[in-house]
Scaffold this active site. Structure first.
Site, PDB file in Angstrom:
ATOM      1  N   ASP A 120     -11.412  23.120   4.534  1.00  0.00           N
ATOM      2  CA  ASP A 120     -11.184  23.216   3.094  1.00  0.00           C
ATOM      3  C   ASP A 120     -12.468  23.241   2.272  1.00  0.00           C
ATOM      4  O   ASP A 120     -12.619  24.051   1.355  1.00  0.00           O
ATOM      5  CB  ASP A 120     -10.246  22.097   2.610  1.00  0.00           C
ATOM      6  CG  ASP A 120     -10.610  20.727   3.156  1.00  0.00           C
ATOM      7  OD1 ASP A 120     -11.691  20.603   3.777  1.00  0.00           O
ATOM      8  OD2 ASP A 120      -9.824  19.781   2.975  1.00  0.00           O
ATOM      9  N   THR A 157     -22.867  17.027   3.343  1.00  0.00           N
ATOM     10  CA  THR A 157     -21.749  16.977   4.256  1.00  0.00           C
ATOM     11  C   THR A 157     -20.488  17.103   3.410  1.00  0.00           C
ATOM     12  O   THR A 157     -20.528  16.910   2.184  1.00  0.00           O
ATOM     13  CB  THR A 157     -21.741  15.655   5.057  1.00  0.00           C
ATOM     14  OG1 THR A 157     -20.650  15.670   5.977  1.00  0.00           O
ATOM     15  CG2 THR A 157     -21.578  14.456   4.140  1.00  0.00           C
ATOM     16  N   HIS A 206      15.996 -21.203 -12.953  1.00  0.00           N
ATOM     17  CA  HIS A 206      16.815 -21.218 -11.732  1.00  0.00           C
ATOM     18  C   HIS A 206      18.230 -20.701 -12.005  1.00  0.00           C
ATOM     19  O   HIS A 206      19.174 -21.053 -11.288  1.00  0.00           O
ATOM     20  CB  HIS A 206      16.892 -22.631 -11.129  1.00  0.00           C
ATOM     21  CG  HIS A 206      15.562 -23.276 -10.943  1.00  0.00           C
ATOM     22  ND1 HIS A 206      14.736 -22.990  -9.889  1.00  0.00           N
ATOM     23  CD2 HIS A 206      14.891 -24.175 -11.715  1.00  0.00           C
ATOM     24  CE1 HIS A 206      13.617 -23.696  -9.996  1.00  0.00           C
ATOM     25  NE2 HIS A 206      13.686 -24.422 -11.106  1.00  0.00           N
ATOM     26  N   GLN A 282     -21.367   7.953   6.338  1.00  0.00           N
ATOM     27  CA  GLN A 282     -21.107   9.334   5.911  1.00  0.00           C
ATOM     28  C   GLN A 282     -20.163   9.351   4.721  1.00  0.00           C
ATOM     29  O   GLN A 282     -20.240  10.230   3.861  1.00  0.00           O
ATOM     30  CB  GLN A 282     -20.498  10.160   7.053  1.00  0.00           C
ATOM     31  CG  GLN A 282     -20.288  11.618   6.671  1.00  0.00           C
ATOM     32  CD  GLN A 282     -19.756  12.462   7.813  1.00  0.00           C
ATOM     33  OE1 GLN A 282     -18.612  12.897   7.797  1.00  0.00           O
ATOM     34  NE2 GLN A 282     -20.597  12.697   8.818  1.00  0.00           N
ATOM     35  N   SER A 331      29.463   5.803 -15.903  1.00  0.00           N
ATOM     36  CA  SER A 331      30.072   5.668 -14.585  1.00  0.00           C
ATOM     37  C   SER A 331      30.967   6.874 -14.356  1.00  0.00           C
ATOM     38  O   SER A 331      31.590   7.387 -15.287  1.00  0.00           O
ATOM     39  CB  SER A 331      30.897   4.376 -14.510  1.00  0.00           C
ATOM     40  OG  SER A 331      31.719   4.377 -13.364  1.00  0.00           O
ATOM     41  N   LYS A 337      31.744   2.040 -19.183  1.00  0.00           N
ATOM     42  CA  LYS A 337      30.435   1.528 -18.792  1.00  0.00           C
ATOM     43  C   LYS A 337      29.274   2.355 -19.349  1.00  0.00           C
ATOM     44  O   LYS A 337      29.346   3.569 -19.434  1.00  0.00           O
ATOM     45  CB  LYS A 337      30.305   1.500 -17.260  1.00  0.00           C
ATOM     46  CG  LYS A 337      31.225   0.506 -16.579  1.00  0.00           C
ATOM     47  CD  LYS A 337      31.059   0.565 -15.071  1.00  0.00           C
ATOM     48  CE  LYS A 337      29.692   0.063 -14.650  1.00  0.00           C
ATOM     49  NZ  LYS A 337      29.502   0.138 -13.199  1.00  0.00           N
ATOM     50  N   SER A 376      -8.617  11.327   4.938  1.00  0.00           N
ATOM     51  CA  SER A 376      -8.336  12.674   4.453  1.00  0.00           C
ATOM     52  C   SER A 376      -6.876  12.837   4.055  1.00  0.00           C
ATOM     53  O   SER A 376      -6.551  13.181   2.908  1.00  0.00           O
ATOM     54  CB  SER A 376      -8.705  13.702   5.525  1.00  0.00           C
ATOM     55  OG  SER A 376      -8.434  15.013   5.083  1.00  0.00           O
ATOM     56  N   ARG A 380      -4.623  12.276   0.052  1.00  0.00           N
ATOM     57  CA  ARG A 380      -3.760  13.325  -0.498  1.00  0.00           C
ATOM     58  C   ARG A 380      -2.447  12.753  -1.051  1.00  0.00           C
ATOM     59  O   ARG A 380      -1.663  13.482  -1.660  1.00  0.00           O
ATOM     60  CB  ARG A 380      -3.483  14.381   0.567  1.00  0.00           C
ATOM     61  CG  ARG A 380      -4.645  15.360   0.748  1.00  0.00           C
ATOM     62  CD  ARG A 380      -4.304  16.483   1.714  1.00  0.00           C
ATOM     63  NE  ARG A 380      -5.217  17.611   1.568  1.00  0.00           N
ATOM     64  CZ  ARG A 380      -6.361  17.748   2.225  1.00  0.00           C
ATOM     65  NH1 ARG A 380      -6.731  16.810   3.095  1.00  0.00           N
ATOM     66  NH2 ARG A 380      -7.136  18.798   2.037  1.00  0.00           N
TER      67      ARG A 380
END
Length: 499
Positions: A120, A157, A206, A282, A331, A337, A376, A380
Protein backbone atom coordinates in the site's frame (compact mmCIF):
# COMPACT_ATOMS: atom_id res chain seq x y z
CA UNK A 1 -14.51 -37.56 7.27
CA UNK A 2 -13.50 -36.08 3.89
CA UNK A 3 -16.94 -36.88 2.45
CA UNK A 4 -18.62 -35.14 5.40
CA UNK A 5 -16.46 -32.05 4.95
CA UNK A 6 -17.17 -32.05 1.24
CA UNK A 7 -20.89 -32.24 1.91
CA UNK A 8 -20.67 -29.42 4.40
CA UNK A 9 -18.81 -27.26 1.91
CA UNK A 10 -21.41 -27.98 -0.78
CA UNK A 11 -24.23 -27.20 1.62
CA UNK A 12 -22.62 -23.88 2.53
CA UNK A 13 -22.29 -22.97 -1.13
CA UNK A 14 -25.89 -23.95 -1.81
CA UNK A 15 -27.02 -21.92 1.17
CA UNK A 16 -25.46 -18.82 -0.31
CA UNK A 17 -27.28 -19.30 -3.58
CA UNK A 18 -30.57 -20.79 -2.43
CA UNK A 19 -32.45 -21.65 0.72
CA UNK A 20 -33.48 -25.11 -0.42
CA UNK A 21 -32.81 -27.57 -3.27
CA UNK A 22 -34.30 -26.31 -6.49
CA UNK A 23 -34.34 -22.70 -5.37
CA UNK A 24 -31.67 -20.14 -6.18
CA UNK A 25 -31.43 -16.65 -4.79
CA UNK A 26 -29.76 -13.54 -6.11
CA UNK A 27 -26.17 -13.34 -4.84
CA UNK A 28 -26.16 -10.16 -2.79
CA UNK A 29 -22.37 -10.26 -2.72
CA UNK A 30 -22.26 -9.67 -6.48
CA UNK A 31 -24.64 -6.70 -6.70
CA UNK A 32 -23.46 -3.26 -7.81
CA UNK A 33 -23.01 -0.90 -6.14
CA UNK A 34 -21.59 -3.18 -3.42
CA UNK A 35 -23.78 -3.77 -0.38
CA UNK A 36 -22.21 -2.85 2.97
CA UNK A 37 -21.32 -5.74 5.23
CA UNK A 38 -21.44 -3.69 8.42
CA UNK A 39 -24.13 -1.36 9.78
CA UNK A 40 -21.89 1.72 9.92
CA UNK A 41 -21.52 1.69 6.14
CA UNK A 42 -25.11 0.58 5.64
CA UNK A 43 -28.02 1.39 7.94
CA UNK A 44 -26.21 4.11 9.91
CA UNK A 45 -24.10 5.59 7.13
CA UNK A 46 -25.59 9.08 7.34
CA UNK A 47 -24.64 9.48 11.00
CA UNK A 48 -21.02 8.34 10.76
CA UNK A 49 -20.25 9.62 7.23
CA UNK A 50 -18.10 12.54 8.51
CA UNK A 51 -15.56 10.00 9.75
CA UNK A 52 -14.98 8.78 6.19
CA UNK A 53 -12.95 11.94 5.53
CA UNK A 54 -10.50 10.81 8.21
CA UNK A 55 -10.65 7.12 9.08
CA UNK A 56 -11.51 5.34 5.84
CA UNK A 57 -8.93 3.52 3.72
CA UNK A 58 -9.14 6.31 1.16
CA UNK A 59 -8.52 8.92 3.86
CA UNK A 60 -5.52 6.95 5.09
CA UNK A 61 -4.07 6.89 1.57
CA UNK A 62 -4.66 10.60 1.15
CA UNK A 63 -2.85 11.19 4.44
CA UNK A 64 0.03 9.00 3.24
CA UNK A 65 0.22 11.06 0.09
CA UNK A 66 0.21 14.23 2.18
CA UNK A 67 3.10 12.95 4.32
CA UNK A 68 5.13 11.95 1.26
CA UNK A 69 4.55 15.36 -0.35
CA UNK A 70 5.35 17.19 2.88
CA UNK A 71 8.57 15.20 3.35
CA UNK A 72 9.64 16.03 -0.21
CA UNK A 73 8.94 19.72 0.35
CA UNK A 74 10.68 19.66 3.74
CA UNK A 75 13.87 18.12 2.37
CA UNK A 76 14.07 20.54 -0.54
CA UNK A 77 13.37 23.68 1.48
CA UNK A 78 15.51 23.07 4.61
CA UNK A 79 18.79 22.28 2.91
CA UNK A 80 18.86 18.87 4.56
CA UNK A 81 19.63 17.15 1.28
CA UNK A 82 22.62 18.74 -0.52
CA UNK A 83 22.06 19.09 -4.24
CA UNK A 84 18.28 18.97 -4.03
CA UNK A 85 16.68 21.64 -6.24
CA UNK A 86 14.84 24.60 -4.80
CA UNK A 87 11.11 24.38 -5.39
CA UNK A 88 9.19 27.44 -6.45
CA UNK A 89 5.87 28.50 -4.94
CA UNK A 90 4.20 27.08 -8.05
CA UNK A 91 5.97 23.75 -7.56
CA UNK A 92 4.83 23.57 -3.94
CA UNK A 93 1.29 24.56 -4.88
CA UNK A 94 1.24 21.82 -7.50
CA UNK A 95 2.37 19.23 -4.93
CA UNK A 96 -0.21 20.36 -2.40
CA UNK A 97 -2.82 20.22 -5.15
CA UNK A 98 -2.00 16.55 -5.74
CA UNK A 99 -3.20 15.91 -2.19
CA UNK A 100 -6.14 18.29 -2.21
CA UNK A 101 -7.55 16.90 -5.48
CA UNK A 102 -7.32 13.30 -4.34
CA UNK A 103 -10.77 11.95 -5.21
CA UNK A 104 -12.62 9.08 -6.85
CA UNK A 105 -10.43 8.83 -9.96
CA UNK A 106 -7.25 8.98 -7.92
CA UNK A 107 -8.54 6.36 -5.47
CA UNK A 108 -9.19 4.02 -8.39
CA UNK A 109 -5.78 4.72 -9.91
CA UNK A 110 -4.03 4.08 -6.62
CA UNK A 111 -5.91 0.79 -6.20
CA UNK A 112 -4.75 -0.24 -9.65
CA UNK A 113 -1.13 0.52 -8.74
CA UNK A 114 -1.44 -1.41 -5.48
CA UNK A 115 -2.66 -4.47 -7.36
CA UNK A 116 0.76 -4.43 -9.02
CA UNK A 117 2.94 -3.46 -6.05
CA UNK A 118 1.10 -5.60 -3.49
CA UNK A 119 2.19 -2.91 -1.05
CA UNK A 120 0.00 0.00 0.00
CA UNK A 121 2.68 2.57 0.88
CA UNK A 122 4.80 1.69 -2.17
CA UNK A 123 1.72 2.30 -4.30
CA UNK A 124 1.43 5.82 -2.87
CA UNK A 125 5.10 6.42 -3.71
CA UNK A 126 4.58 5.35 -7.33
CA UNK A 127 1.39 7.38 -7.57
CA UNK A 128 3.25 10.52 -6.51
CA UNK A 129 6.09 9.82 -8.94
CA UNK A 130 3.53 9.71 -11.75
CA UNK A 131 2.36 13.16 -10.74
CA UNK A 132 5.92 14.45 -10.62
CA UNK A 133 6.54 13.16 -14.14
CA UNK A 134 3.51 15.11 -15.35
CA UNK A 135 4.32 18.30 -13.47
CA UNK A 136 5.95 20.16 -16.38
CA UNK A 137 2.66 20.31 -18.22
CA UNK A 138 1.01 22.02 -15.27
CA UNK A 139 3.80 24.10 -13.75
CA UNK A 140 5.98 24.75 -16.79
CA UNK A 141 8.98 23.23 -18.56
CA UNK A 142 11.46 24.71 -16.10
CA UNK A 143 9.95 22.93 -13.08
CA UNK A 144 12.44 20.63 -11.34
CA UNK A 145 9.63 18.32 -10.18
CA UNK A 146 10.01 15.70 -12.96
CA UNK A 147 13.63 15.20 -11.84
CA UNK A 148 13.04 14.79 -8.09
CA UNK A 149 11.41 11.37 -8.17
CA UNK A 150 14.23 9.75 -6.20
CA UNK A 151 13.68 12.13 -3.30
CA UNK A 152 10.18 10.69 -2.83
CA UNK A 153 10.22 8.32 0.16
CA UNK A 154 13.97 8.74 0.63
CA UNK A 155 15.22 7.50 4.02
CA UNK A 156 11.69 6.29 4.82
CA UNK A 157 10.39 2.97 5.93
CA UNK A 158 6.67 2.42 5.43
CA UNK A 159 6.08 3.02 9.11
CA UNK A 160 7.56 6.51 8.87
CA UNK A 161 4.70 7.35 6.54
CA UNK A 162 2.07 5.24 8.29
CA UNK A 163 2.60 6.43 11.85
CA UNK A 164 2.34 10.06 10.79
CA UNK A 165 -0.67 9.36 8.60
CA UNK A 166 -2.55 7.65 11.40
CA UNK A 167 -1.63 10.39 13.86
CA UNK A 168 -2.99 13.02 11.46
CA UNK A 169 -6.19 11.15 10.59
CA UNK A 170 -7.00 10.11 14.16
CA UNK A 171 -6.27 13.61 15.42
CA UNK A 172 -8.57 15.21 12.87
CA UNK A 173 -11.31 12.61 13.33
CA UNK A 174 -11.32 13.19 17.08
CA UNK A 175 -10.98 16.96 17.02
CA UNK A 176 -13.21 17.71 14.06
CA UNK A 177 -15.91 15.04 14.36
CA UNK A 178 -16.07 13.03 17.58
CA UNK A 179 -15.12 15.68 20.12
CA UNK A 180 -17.57 18.35 18.86
CA UNK A 181 -20.38 15.78 18.99
CA UNK A 182 -19.39 14.68 22.49
CA UNK A 183 -19.09 18.26 23.73
CA UNK A 184 -22.51 19.07 22.29
CA UNK A 185 -24.06 16.14 24.12
CA UNK A 186 -22.38 17.10 27.40
CA UNK A 187 -23.67 20.63 26.84
CA UNK A 188 -27.21 19.39 26.26
CA UNK A 189 -27.05 17.36 29.46
CA UNK A 190 -25.66 20.29 31.46
CA UNK A 191 -28.47 22.52 30.16
CA UNK A 192 -31.06 19.94 31.20
CA UNK A 193 -29.41 19.70 34.62
CA UNK A 194 -29.67 23.46 35.10
CA UNK A 195 -33.30 23.48 33.98
CA UNK A 196 -34.21 20.76 36.50
CA UNK A 197 -31.88 21.81 39.32
CA UNK A 198 -34.80 22.42 41.69
CA UNK A 199 -37.09 19.58 40.64
CA UNK A 200 -37.22 17.26 43.69
CA UNK A 201 -36.88 13.54 43.09
CA UNK A 202 -36.82 10.46 45.26
CA UNK A 203 -33.43 8.79 45.25
CA UNK A 204 -32.96 5.06 44.99
CA UNK A 205 -29.81 3.61 46.46
CA UNK A 206 -29.59 -0.15 45.85
CA UNK A 207 -32.96 0.29 44.15
CA UNK A 208 -34.60 1.24 47.47
CA UNK A 209 -36.15 4.58 48.44
CA UNK A 210 -33.50 6.91 49.81
CA UNK A 211 -32.78 10.51 50.75
CA UNK A 212 -34.36 12.78 48.10
CA UNK A 213 -32.30 14.74 45.62
CA UNK A 214 -33.15 16.82 42.58
CA UNK A 215 -33.25 15.57 39.02
CA UNK A 216 -30.88 18.33 37.99
CA UNK A 217 -28.27 17.40 40.56
CA UNK A 218 -28.21 13.77 39.38
CA UNK A 219 -27.89 14.83 35.75
CA UNK A 220 -25.17 17.29 36.74
CA UNK A 221 -23.13 14.46 38.25
CA UNK A 222 -23.16 12.65 34.91
CA UNK A 223 -22.48 15.83 32.93
CA UNK A 224 -19.45 16.59 35.11
CA UNK A 225 -18.14 13.05 34.67
CA UNK A 226 -18.48 13.25 30.90
CA UNK A 227 -16.79 16.64 30.80
CA UNK A 228 -13.84 15.34 32.81
CA UNK A 229 -13.14 12.69 30.21
CA UNK A 230 -13.58 15.23 27.42
CA UNK A 231 -10.95 17.47 29.01
CA UNK A 232 -8.55 14.53 28.85
CA UNK A 233 -9.40 13.81 25.22
CA UNK A 234 -9.08 17.48 24.25
CA UNK A 235 -5.52 17.61 25.61
CA UNK A 236 -4.39 14.30 24.11
CA UNK A 237 -0.98 14.08 22.46
CA UNK A 238 -0.71 12.83 18.89
CA UNK A 239 2.82 11.58 18.41
CA UNK A 240 4.94 10.81 15.39
CA UNK A 241 8.40 9.79 14.26
CA UNK A 242 10.51 10.00 11.09
CA UNK A 243 13.71 8.09 11.78
CA UNK A 244 14.05 5.14 9.43
CA UNK A 245 13.97 1.38 9.48
CA UNK A 246 14.82 0.80 13.15
CA UNK A 247 14.62 4.31 14.57
CA UNK A 248 18.39 4.93 14.30
CA UNK A 249 18.63 7.30 11.31
CA UNK A 250 21.04 4.71 9.92
CA UNK A 251 20.47 5.41 6.23
CA UNK A 252 20.27 9.14 6.86
CA UNK A 253 23.58 9.35 8.72
CA UNK A 254 25.58 7.23 6.30
CA UNK A 255 24.17 8.93 3.20
CA UNK A 256 24.31 12.55 4.32
CA UNK A 257 26.47 12.69 7.48
CA UNK A 258 26.63 16.47 7.57
CA UNK A 259 22.91 16.98 8.29
CA UNK A 260 21.47 17.11 11.81
CA UNK A 261 18.85 14.49 11.11
CA UNK A 262 17.26 14.61 14.55
CA UNK A 263 16.61 18.32 14.07
CA UNK A 264 15.23 17.70 10.57
CA UNK A 265 12.97 14.93 11.87
CA UNK A 266 11.74 17.00 14.78
CA UNK A 267 10.97 20.07 12.70
CA UNK A 268 9.13 17.92 10.16
CA UNK A 269 6.95 16.09 12.69
CA UNK A 270 6.18 19.23 14.66
CA UNK A 271 5.47 21.06 11.41
CA UNK A 272 2.64 18.59 10.87
CA UNK A 273 1.18 19.65 14.21
CA UNK A 274 2.25 16.46 16.00
CA UNK A 275 4.45 15.72 19.02
CA UNK A 276 7.87 14.38 18.02
CA UNK A 277 8.88 11.04 19.54
CA UNK A 278 12.70 10.70 19.55
CA UNK A 279 12.89 7.12 20.85
CA UNK A 280 11.24 4.42 18.78
CA UNK A 281 11.91 1.11 17.08
CA UNK A 282 10.82 0.82 13.47
CA UNK A 283 7.37 1.81 14.70
CA UNK A 284 6.15 4.67 16.79
CA UNK A 285 5.04 2.68 19.86
CA UNK A 286 1.37 3.77 19.70
CA UNK A 287 1.19 4.45 23.44
CA UNK A 288 -0.55 7.75 22.72
CA UNK A 289 -3.24 5.84 20.86
CA UNK A 290 -3.78 3.49 23.79
CA UNK A 291 -4.12 6.48 26.12
CA UNK A 292 -6.59 8.22 23.82
CA UNK A 293 -8.72 5.13 23.30
CA UNK A 294 -8.82 4.48 27.04
CA UNK A 295 -10.18 7.98 27.61
CA UNK A 296 -12.80 7.66 24.87
CA UNK A 297 -13.76 4.23 26.17
CA UNK A 298 -14.15 5.64 29.68
CA UNK A 299 -16.33 8.42 28.28
CA UNK A 300 -18.39 5.72 26.57
CA UNK A 301 -18.92 3.91 29.85
CA UNK A 302 -20.01 7.03 31.69
CA UNK A 303 -22.43 7.74 28.84
CA UNK A 304 -23.65 4.14 29.13
CA UNK A 305 -24.38 4.87 32.80
CA UNK A 306 -26.42 7.90 31.73
CA UNK A 307 -28.40 5.73 29.31
CA UNK A 308 -29.27 3.12 31.94
CA UNK A 309 -30.26 5.80 34.45
CA UNK A 310 -32.43 7.72 31.99
CA UNK A 311 -33.98 4.41 30.84
CA UNK A 312 -34.87 3.72 34.49
CA UNK A 313 -36.31 7.20 35.02
CA UNK A 314 -38.46 6.67 31.92
CA UNK A 315 -39.70 3.36 33.33
CA UNK A 316 -40.55 5.11 36.61
CA UNK A 317 -42.50 7.76 34.73
CA UNK A 318 -40.17 10.61 35.68
CA UNK A 319 -39.56 11.30 31.98
CA UNK A 320 -42.22 11.17 29.27
CA UNK A 321 -41.14 10.49 25.70
CA UNK A 322 -42.63 12.62 22.97
CA UNK A 323 -43.80 10.35 20.16
CA UNK A 324 -43.03 13.01 17.55
CA UNK A 325 -39.42 13.08 18.71
CA UNK A 326 -39.06 9.31 18.42
CA UNK A 327 -40.49 9.30 14.92
CA UNK A 328 -41.10 5.59 15.04
CA UNK A 329 -43.47 2.82 16.02
CA UNK A 330 -43.08 1.98 19.69
CA UNK A 331 -44.05 -1.66 19.48
CA UNK A 332 -45.06 -3.85 16.58
CA UNK A 333 -47.89 -5.36 18.61
CA UNK A 334 -48.60 -3.08 21.59
CA UNK A 335 -49.87 0.25 20.25
CA UNK A 336 -49.70 2.04 23.62
CA UNK A 337 -45.91 1.82 23.89
CA UNK A 338 -43.22 4.38 23.17
CA UNK A 339 -40.00 2.46 23.66
CA UNK A 340 -36.78 4.19 24.85
CA UNK A 341 -35.01 2.92 21.76
CA UNK A 342 -32.54 5.80 21.47
CA UNK A 343 -31.00 4.95 24.82
CA UNK A 344 -31.09 1.21 24.21
CA UNK A 345 -29.40 1.59 20.82
CA UNK A 346 -26.82 3.86 22.39
CA UNK A 347 -26.07 1.30 25.10
CA UNK A 348 -25.35 -1.38 22.52
CA UNK A 349 -23.16 0.86 20.37
CA UNK A 350 -21.22 2.10 23.38
CA UNK A 351 -20.52 -1.48 24.41
CA UNK A 352 -19.26 -2.35 20.93
CA UNK A 353 -17.15 0.81 20.74
CA UNK A 354 -15.56 0.29 24.14
CA UNK A 355 -14.79 -3.35 23.42
CA UNK A 356 -13.00 -2.37 20.21
CA UNK A 357 -11.19 0.55 21.82
CA UNK A 358 -10.03 -1.67 24.67
CA UNK A 359 -8.72 -4.20 22.15
CA UNK A 360 -6.95 -1.47 20.17
CA UNK A 361 -5.29 -0.13 23.30
CA UNK A 362 -4.20 -3.55 24.49
CA UNK A 363 -2.87 -4.69 21.11
CA UNK A 364 -1.16 -1.58 19.79
CA UNK A 365 1.27 -1.15 22.69
CA UNK A 366 3.03 -4.43 21.87
CA UNK A 367 5.26 -5.09 18.86
CA UNK A 368 7.76 -7.93 18.75
CA UNK A 369 11.35 -6.71 18.93
CA UNK A 370 11.79 -3.91 16.40
CA UNK A 371 8.64 -4.57 14.35
CA UNK A 372 5.74 -6.85 13.64
CA UNK A 373 2.64 -6.17 11.58
CA UNK A 374 -0.11 -6.79 14.14
CA UNK A 375 -0.81 -3.07 14.21
CA UNK A 376 -1.57 -2.92 10.49
CA UNK A 377 -4.94 -4.69 10.56
CA UNK A 378 -5.66 -3.46 14.09
CA UNK A 379 -5.44 0.21 13.18
CA UNK A 380 -7.79 -0.26 10.25
CA UNK A 381 -10.55 -0.74 12.84
CA UNK A 382 -10.10 2.65 14.50
CA UNK A 383 -12.90 4.10 12.39
CA UNK A 384 -15.25 1.29 13.40
CA UNK A 385 -14.53 1.83 17.10
CA UNK A 386 -15.02 5.59 16.99
CA UNK A 387 -17.93 5.22 14.57
CA UNK A 388 -19.99 3.20 17.04
CA UNK A 389 -19.32 5.82 19.70
CA UNK A 390 -20.36 8.61 17.33
CA UNK A 391 -23.54 6.71 16.53
CA UNK A 392 -24.29 6.40 20.24
CA UNK A 393 -23.74 10.14 20.73
CA UNK A 394 -26.32 10.84 18.03
CA UNK A 395 -28.81 8.47 19.62
CA UNK A 396 -28.43 9.94 23.10
CA UNK A 397 -28.73 13.52 21.89
CA UNK A 398 -31.90 12.71 20.00
CA UNK A 399 -33.19 10.71 22.96
CA UNK A 400 -32.63 13.56 25.41
CA UNK A 401 -34.25 16.03 23.01
CA UNK A 402 -37.41 13.91 23.03
CA UNK A 403 -37.92 13.87 26.80
CA UNK A 404 -40.33 15.86 28.96
CA UNK A 405 -39.95 15.94 32.73
CA UNK A 406 -42.98 14.74 34.69
CA UNK A 407 -42.57 16.58 37.99
CA UNK A 408 -45.99 15.39 39.14
CA UNK A 409 -44.92 11.74 38.89
CA UNK A 410 -41.86 12.51 40.98
CA UNK A 411 -43.98 14.36 43.51
CA UNK A 412 -46.31 11.36 43.87
CA UNK A 413 -43.39 9.09 44.68
CA UNK A 414 -42.10 11.57 47.23
CA UNK A 415 -45.52 11.85 48.85
CA UNK A 416 -45.61 8.07 49.21
CA UNK A 417 -42.21 7.88 50.90
CA UNK A 418 -42.23 9.83 54.14
CA UNK A 419 -40.02 7.19 55.72
CA UNK A 420 -37.03 8.77 53.98
CA UNK A 421 -37.19 11.57 56.57
CA UNK A 422 -35.93 9.05 59.12
CA UNK A 423 -32.36 10.00 58.27
CA UNK A 424 -33.05 13.69 58.88
CA UNK A 425 -34.80 13.02 62.19
CA UNK A 426 -32.13 10.73 63.68
CA UNK A 427 -29.37 13.08 62.54
CA UNK A 428 -31.12 16.05 64.11
CA UNK A 429 -31.50 14.07 67.34
CA UNK A 430 -27.76 13.35 67.37
CA UNK A 431 -26.92 16.99 66.77
CA UNK A 432 -29.32 18.03 69.56
CA UNK A 433 -27.70 15.50 71.92
CA UNK A 434 -24.25 16.92 71.18
CA UNK A 435 -25.66 20.38 71.90
CA UNK A 436 -26.80 19.19 75.36
CA UNK A 437 -30.46 18.17 74.84
CA UNK A 438 -31.77 15.38 77.10
CA UNK A 439 -33.60 12.23 75.97
CA UNK A 440 -31.90 11.92 72.60
CA UNK A 441 -30.27 8.51 73.23
CA UNK A 442 -30.16 5.79 70.55
CA UNK A 443 -31.69 7.89 67.74
CA UNK A 444 -30.70 5.54 64.91
CA UNK A 445 -32.12 2.49 66.64
CA UNK A 446 -35.36 4.27 67.56
CA UNK A 447 -35.94 5.47 64.00
CA UNK A 448 -34.98 2.10 62.57
CA UNK A 449 -37.60 0.39 64.71
CA UNK A 450 -40.28 2.76 63.47
CA UNK A 451 -39.40 3.07 59.78
CA UNK A 452 -37.39 0.11 58.45
CA UNK A 453 -39.41 -1.91 55.97
CA UNK A 454 -42.52 0.14 56.63
CA UNK A 455 -44.46 2.77 54.75
CA UNK A 456 -44.82 5.92 56.81
CA UNK A 457 -47.26 8.65 55.83
CA UNK A 458 -47.12 12.36 56.64
CA UNK A 459 -49.34 12.04 59.70
CA UNK A 460 -47.33 9.16 61.11
CA UNK A 461 -43.98 10.89 60.62
CA UNK A 462 -45.17 14.13 62.19
CA UNK A 463 -46.62 12.27 65.16
CA UNK A 464 -43.29 10.53 65.58
CA UNK A 465 -41.39 13.81 65.49
CA UNK A 466 -43.75 15.44 67.96
CA UNK A 467 -43.25 12.59 70.45
CA UNK A 468 -39.44 12.62 70.52
CA UNK A 469 -39.03 15.45 73.01
CA UNK A 470 -36.82 17.46 70.67
CA UNK A 471 -35.87 21.06 71.44
CA UNK A 472 -38.65 23.32 70.18
CA UNK A 473 -36.72 24.89 67.30
CA UNK A 474 -35.52 21.52 66.06
CA UNK A 475 -39.01 20.04 66.30
CA UNK A 476 -40.52 22.91 64.34
CA UNK A 477 -37.88 22.59 61.64
CA UNK A 478 -38.51 18.87 61.27
CA UNK A 479 -42.30 19.22 61.34
CA UNK A 480 -42.05 21.66 58.41
CA UNK A 481 -39.95 19.18 56.42
CA UNK A 482 -41.43 17.09 53.60
CA UNK A 483 -39.79 14.55 51.29
CA UNK A 484 -39.95 17.16 48.50
CA UNK A 485 -38.12 19.79 50.55
CA UNK A 486 -35.56 17.37 51.99
CA UNK A 487 -33.09 17.86 49.15
CA UNK A 488 -30.32 19.59 51.06
CA UNK A 489 -28.00 21.61 48.84
CA UNK A 490 -28.81 19.61 45.71
CA UNK A 491 -30.08 22.54 43.63
CA UNK A 492 -27.07 24.73 44.39
CA UNK A 493 -24.63 21.93 43.60
CA UNK A 494 -25.64 22.13 39.96
CA UNK A 495 -23.87 25.50 39.73
CA UNK A 496 -20.55 23.62 39.88
CA UNK A 497 -21.12 22.84 36.21
CA UNK A 498 -20.11 26.46 35.61
CA UNK A 499 -16.85 26.20 37.58
Amino acid sequence: MSENLSSLSSASTAGAAGAAPGRRRVSLAELEPPIALGPLDGRYRSVVAPLVDHLSEAALNRARLDVEVSWLIHLTTTGALPGAPTLSDADVAYLRGVVDSFGAAEIAELAEIERETRHDVKAVEYFLKRRLAAAAGAVGPDSPLPAVGEIVHIFCTSEDVNNLSYALTVRDAVRQVWLPAALALAGDLADLARQTAEVPMLSRTHGQTATPTTLGKELAVLAARLRRQLRRVSTAEFMGKMNGATGTYGAHAVSVPGTDWQAVSRSFVEGLGLTWNPLTTQIEPHDWQAELYADISRFNRVLHNLCTDVWTYISLGYFRQRLSAQGSTGSSTMPHKVNPIRFENAEANLEISSALLDTLGATLVTSRLQRDLTDSTTQRNIGVAIGHSLLALDNVRRGLAGLDVDADAMQRDLDDSWEVLGEAVQSAMRAASVAGAEGMADPYERLKELTRGRRVDAEGMRALIAGLGLPKDVEERLLALTPATYTGLAASLVTHLDD
